[in-house]
Design an enzyme around this catalytic site. Sequence first.
Site, PDB file in Angstrom:
ATOM      1  N   PRO A 369      14.729   3.560  -6.055  1.00 53.57           N
ATOM      2  CA  PRO A 369      14.276   2.290  -6.639  1.00 53.57           C
ATOM      3  C   PRO A 369      15.066   1.556  -7.537  1.00 53.57           C
ATOM      4  O   PRO A 369      14.567   0.507  -8.120  1.00 53.57           O
ATOM      5  CB  PRO A 369      12.970   2.958  -7.538  1.00 53.57           C
ATOM      6  N   GLY A 371      17.746   2.414  -9.521  1.00 51.44           N
ATOM      7  CA  GLY A 371      18.325   2.784 -11.025  1.00 51.44           C
ATOM      8  C   GLY A 371      19.887   2.484 -11.013  1.00 51.44           C
ATOM      9  O   GLY A 371      20.588   1.943 -11.822  1.00 51.44           O
ATOM     10  N   LYS A 372      20.574   2.791  -9.706  1.00 54.50           N
ATOM     11  CA  LYS A 372      21.864   2.497  -9.832  1.00 54.50           C
ATOM     12  C   LYS A 372      22.253   1.579  -9.274  1.00 54.50           C
ATOM     13  O   LYS A 372      23.211   0.696  -9.651  1.00 54.50           O
ATOM     14  CB  LYS A 372      22.678   3.518  -8.335  1.00 54.50           C
ATOM     15  N   ASP A 390      17.415  -0.473   1.358  1.00 57.11           N
ATOM     16  CA  ASP A 390      16.632   0.917   1.500  1.00 57.11           C
ATOM     17  C   ASP A 390      15.756   0.735   2.945  1.00 57.11           C
ATOM     18  O   ASP A 390      15.365  -0.312   3.295  1.00 57.11           O
ATOM     19  CB  ASP A 390      15.969   1.106   0.551  1.00 57.11           C
ATOM     20  N   ASP A 417      17.759   0.421   8.279  1.00 60.00           N
ATOM     21  CA  ASP A 417      18.321   1.847   8.270  1.00 60.00           C
ATOM     22  C   ASP A 417      19.768   1.810   7.889  1.00 60.00           C
ATOM     23  O   ASP A 417      20.506   0.667   8.493  1.00 60.00           O
ATOM     24  CB  ASP A 417      18.278   2.350   9.718  1.00 60.00           C
ATOM     25  N   ASP A 434      23.898   7.171  -1.747  1.00 58.49           N
ATOM     26  CA  ASP A 434      23.257   7.844  -2.791  1.00 58.49           C
ATOM     27  C   ASP A 434      22.312   8.425  -1.763  1.00 58.49           C
ATOM     28  O   ASP A 434      20.955   7.925  -1.675  1.00 58.49           O
ATOM     29  CB  ASP A 434      22.370   7.136  -3.971  1.00 58.49           C
ATOM     30  N   CYS A 491      21.278  14.533  -4.754  1.00 56.77           N
ATOM     31  CA  CYS A 491      20.661  15.440  -6.133  1.00 56.77           C
ATOM     32  C   CYS A 491      20.307  16.354  -5.402  1.00 56.77           C
ATOM     33  O   CYS A 491      19.345  17.069  -5.841  1.00 56.77           O
ATOM     34  CB  CYS A 491      19.455  14.786  -6.604  1.00 56.77           C
TER      35      CYS A 491
END
Length: 647
Positions: A369, A371-372, A390, A417, A434, A491
């Site tokens: 969403p 943040g980075k 995205d 994609d 990410d 993550c």
Amino acid sequence: MNKKSVAPIKAPTGKKLVGAKKTTATPAPLATKKVTKTVIPSKKPIVQESESEEEDSDFEEVSSETPTKKSKLMDSDDDEEEESDDDFNKKNTKGFSDENQKWLKMKNKGEDDEDEEEEDEEDSDDDDEKTNFDIQSKKLVQKKRKEELDNIKEIQSDFNKEIPEADKFDPTQGDQSSEPEDTSESEDGSDGDVEEDESEEKKDNLLNVDLPMVYQRIKDVIQTLENFGQQRKQGISRQTYMDRLREDICTYFGYSQWLAEVFLKIFNASEALEFFEANETHRPLTIRANTLKVRRKDLAEALIARGVHLEPIKWSQVGLTIYDTQVAIGATPEYLAGQYIQQSASSFLPVLALAPQPNERVLDMCASPGGKTTYIAAMMKNTGTLVANDVNKDRIKSLVANIHRLGVKNCMVSNLDGRQYPSVLSGFDRVLVDAPCVGLGVISKDPQIKISKSEQDVITCTHTQKELLLKAIDSVDASSPTGGIIVYSTCSLTVEENEAVVDYALRNRDVIVVDTTIEFGVDGFTSFRESRFHPSLALTKRYYPHTHNMDGFYVAKLKKRSNIIPKDSEEQQQKSNKRKNSDTSSSDSESKPNKKQQINKSNNSNNNNKSNNNNNNNNTTKLSNKKKETKKNRYVKKQQPQQQKKK
Ligand SMILES: C[S@@+](CC[C@H](N)C(=O)[O-])C[C@H]1O[C@@H](n2cnc3c(N)ncnc32)[C@H](O)[C@@H]1O
């Protein structure tokens, strides 16, 4: 600096917040009823509550800019540098935690700044209110401290209970597990009632498990494993102890057998226990000051005035840890004005590694969403071009909302994609991947992961991750005067999703691993069980909840050396094999790949391989699919001038 020992987010006491070694109390296990109360001690940070990596998904998305009296909004074009902590110390604020006092000094202590004085005058009306607030705040702190002490006493009385010698693990005495008997093999699997009964029985059994005893046995077994020569029972193998440990971890912490095993392979037994325990508590709530709108110290002052106990994240110029708050962090005027975003500390790391510069062309390939993305835009000072992409249309909404709320103006958003990228747009100075992942670093946020993820999820993710990373590399211009940088992050913590993906990229593109420039973190694996990776994988960084008190994370930074795509890379071979299998009309002679070309990955190597690569361009693998061949050749041609330009 001892890189492994750095604890970047600290409690105001200066002690690591998480780490079972430091406390006699154990975390609340999944199956226990007794120890379930989560107490926020007065000087411990508030914990992240969001259920995923979507930093501010719980927050209302409003883009209005409503500066408050205390918060000085910066013009988004303001060229001011992010402040150092020293600068910050010179400033003033009403004191909160002791640690805050060191960091944010009290107002009117030797300040000669006229503006400050003016502001103080304006603020004097608020003093009574603040004094009241201080009193209330202290009462709250005392109440919480008492609750915490009561809770700890309760836990200690459970866990200090002497375990009868007879109950301790004795591997020579057969199965002594206290977990429920496995009733999964039903005599009549088709009978729904029987299944339901069994599941109820299982639940009952689980509640009857003597958890303190299981926990003690975990510790005993770990102790034995650590002094195996001296403490093992004669004739009992290490594997028997490891099996006992895994079973008990599953019973006590609620992991699937597969996942417990994953972590018992990554960590030694005692570190694994620290990791499992850390996952039982949330990480501190952290926010990032949006330097497009505000300086961290001004934001901190404004929030402190609202009753927020906070501290700067020491290794960051923009992060704040929230220890306690009287107001909803997602509903303050400063939040609504886009002065900050809730963002986990670990999420700062890939952007720090990426180090985007003003006026560059940057791609954030998996951005929602945002943040980075919004951090990248702030580091670029809203200049240059930032492309945020995205694949998920729904998630794009929160990306766009964050971009608006935080005042990002140098960004365009795409909904593709990521693997389509180099053919849509390329020539970027830097790309962040990410990547979507299994999320084994965020179990404290989403405990369902303990049982919901499987080996197949890792395999599926790994496949996508490899493809995304290669396309990210292909989207970067190796001859960028300022960049040529790709950062890969997840993550998650499996080696398959991290080091193995980067190693695959090293084998398939002309890139090298470079230092992330982040001063803390555990070095990436260069070997893991039967796998051997390039030695430079040690430059990549791992972050763990029990070591760094942040979500588990992995960060790798790559530098692209040339725009050449080896035509006989593993990737090409795989593609070629796929085509062979799917197209029976294509003859073997047509699609045979060339002999694999090795790219010299040594950081000190000269560019000898460049001529090989050039030769290789003329040696393009024949493709059975004509259309694809044309497209591919076009791409190679497009890349050639860049390669020449570099020289
Ligand atoms: C870890 S999240 C990204 C978090 C984001 N970077 C941030 O800091 O807010 C991974 C994202 O990758 C997206 N994604 C998954 N597969 C993708 C693909 N093939 N191409 C592009 N994005 C993809 C998911 O929709 C998800 O939003």
